[in-house]
Design an enzyme around this catalytic site. Structure first.
Site, PDB file in Angstrom:
ATOM      1  N   ASP A  31       0.779  -1.049  -0.029  1.00 43.53           N
ATOM      2  CA  ASP A  31       0.051  -0.009  -0.088  1.00 43.53           C
ATOM      3  C   ASP A  31       0.946   1.074  -0.186  1.00 43.53           C
ATOM      4  O   ASP A  31       1.980   1.362   0.789  1.00 43.53           O
ATOM      5  CB  ASP A  31      -0.894  -0.010   1.251  1.00 43.53           C
ATOM      6  N   GLY A  36      -4.826   4.940   2.132  1.00 38.31           N
ATOM      7  CA  GLY A  36      -5.019   3.798   2.914  1.00 38.31           C
ATOM      8  C   GLY A  36      -4.470   4.254   4.251  1.00 38.31           C
ATOM      9  O   GLY A  36      -3.664   5.238   4.155  1.00 38.31           O
ATOM     10  N   ALA A 114     -10.317  -5.834  -8.272  1.00 37.03           N
ATOM     11  CA  ALA A 114     -11.339  -4.815  -7.741  1.00 37.03           C
ATOM     12  C   ALA A 114     -11.581  -3.843  -8.852  1.00 37.03           C
ATOM     13  O   ALA A 114     -11.306  -3.002  -8.915  1.00 37.03           O
ATOM     14  CB  ALA A 114     -10.813  -4.373  -6.507  1.00 37.03           C
ATOM     15  N   TYR A 145     -11.392   7.629 -13.029  1.00 41.85           N
ATOM     16  CA  TYR A 145     -11.561   6.492 -12.155  1.00 41.85           C
ATOM     17  C   TYR A 145     -12.543   5.366 -13.119  1.00 41.85           C
ATOM     18  O   TYR A 145     -12.133   4.290 -13.686  1.00 41.85           O
ATOM     19  CB  TYR A 145     -12.520   6.651 -11.085  1.00 41.85           C
ATOM     20  N   TYR A 159      -4.641 -10.368 -20.530  1.00 41.65           N
ATOM     21  CA  TYR A 159      -3.406 -11.247 -19.687  1.00 41.65           C
ATOM     22  C   TYR A 159      -4.188 -12.671 -19.431  1.00 41.65           C
ATOM     23  O   TYR A 159      -3.675 -13.770 -19.729  1.00 41.65           O
ATOM     24  CB  TYR A 159      -3.123 -10.644 -18.203  1.00 41.65           C
ATOM     25  N   THR A 175     -20.062   0.064  -1.398  1.00 46.33           N
ATOM     26  CA  THR A 175     -19.870  -0.736  -0.178  1.00 46.33           C
ATOM     27  C   THR A 175     -19.410   0.167   0.802  1.00 46.33           C
ATOM     28  O   THR A 175     -18.768   1.235   0.741  1.00 46.33           O
ATOM     29  CB  THR A 175     -18.705  -1.825  -0.551  1.00 46.33           C
TER      30      THR A 175
END
Ligand code: UDP
Length: 309
Positions: A31, A36, A114, A145, A159, A175
């Site tokens: 991170d 974070g 994610a 974003y 990939y 969430t």
């Protein structure tokens, strides 16, 4: 499994670290701490199965030893951050996704991305199934974003198709839960903090726009099921508890017992008007059902913010 988890000190990342450790796995959390916080993983210090590496994964990186899974959870996700740190947001979806996939190739590891309901943009119908291609403004304020995550999905599938990476893609809908950043600017921390301080609750626009709120523990249960599955196509993870933002403000006032008034500010540009996932795929293929009611999840979230304040 030994899992490299980017964004491991973030809101969802740190909860995923807890879940993986509780299932007996090892976690290497990577991170940058741009959004974070070390506080989110302070309780894991001293756990021999947990390592923390401070690194911005949009810059190339390697990890010593065996890696079985790479989980790319690093990114700011608040529309406020799209204005404050747009280049970090772009890089988290683009360069960082590529770096994580290169790590997966080098280690022969599985991979999970994610992604987000933002790939649907301002959807033209509801609920949104995974087959919907979306309605995204490619150069508006949210595009740093939305387009970075769309690029991330495209990179992951390339990939998978051309480098045989055993990949999975989550599309998270809204969430919430403990460990969200107090000043993150999203609707849950904003309203809860305003309510706890008895300050005006700021609705952007008329409040008729909808969101469907998923409690973090339910959502991560589904993430773990997806990690254990061999589903390569994107999977929506969210709940059908759709509320208008005005209804959500009222729910926050009720749970906090606040005397806040509701005020209306200018609507946000390109703000999706209706967001609700079609979760048939998660239900049928992962046997998943979210169980936490909004009021119950809000109670736990409010308690967390109360203690922080
Ligand atoms: N919102 C609001 N007041 C706030 C923060 C957000 O009315 O103080 C609205 C926002 O315009 C959007 C919804 O709440 O319609 C959810 O916003 P959030 O920033 O949580 O994330 P989004 O779902 O838009 O990515």
């Amino acid at each position: 499994m030994r899992v490299v988890l980017t964004g491991g000190a973030g809101f969802l990342g740190s909860h995923l670290a807890d879940l993986l450790l509780s299932k007996g796995h090892e976690v290497v959390a990577v991170d940058s701490l741009i959004t974070g916080s070390e506080q989110n993983i302070a309780h894991l210090r001293g756990n021999s199965k947990f390592e923390f590496v401070k690194h911005d994964c949009s810059l190339p990186f390697s990890v010593d030893g065996q890696v079985d899974f790479v989980a790319h959870f690093a990114s700011a996700a608040s529309p406020d951050d799209f204005k404050k740190i747009p280049f970090d947001v772009l890089r988290a979806g683009s360069y960082a996704t590529d770096n994580c996939l290169e790590l997966a190739v080098a280690k022969g590891a599985k991979f999970i991305l994610a992604s987000t309901s933002e790939v649907y943009g301002d959807p033209q119908f509801s609920p949104q199934p995974e087959s919907y291609w979306g309605n995204v403004n490619p150069n508006g304020p949210r595009s740093v974003y939305d387009e970075a995550k769309r690029f991330a999905e495209a990179t992951t599938m390339a990939y998978h198709r051309f480098k045989d990476v055993d990949s999975r893609i989550i599309r998270f809908f809204n969430t919430y839960g403990p460990r969200m950043r107090l000043d993150d600017g999203r609707v849950v921390p904003n309203f809860v903090n305003q309510a706890l301080r008895n300050q005006p609750i700021t609705i952007y626009g008329d409040g008729s726009q909808t969101r469907s709120f998923g409690y973090c523990a339910d959502i991560l249960d589904c993430v773990y099921r997806l990690m254990e599955s061999d589903l390569h196509d994107p999977v929506n993870i969210g709940t059908e508890q759709e509320r208008t933002i005005l209804q959500f403000a009222e729910a926050v006032i009720k749970v906090t017992g606040s005397s806040s008034e509701i005020i209306h500010l200018d609507a946000a540009i390109d703000d999706p008007k209706q967001r609700r996932p079609d979760i048939t795929r998660a239900r049928n293929l992962l046997g998943w059902e979210p169980t936490t009611q909004l009021e119950e999840g809000l109670e736990k979230t409010v308690q967390y913010f109360r203690e922080l304040m």
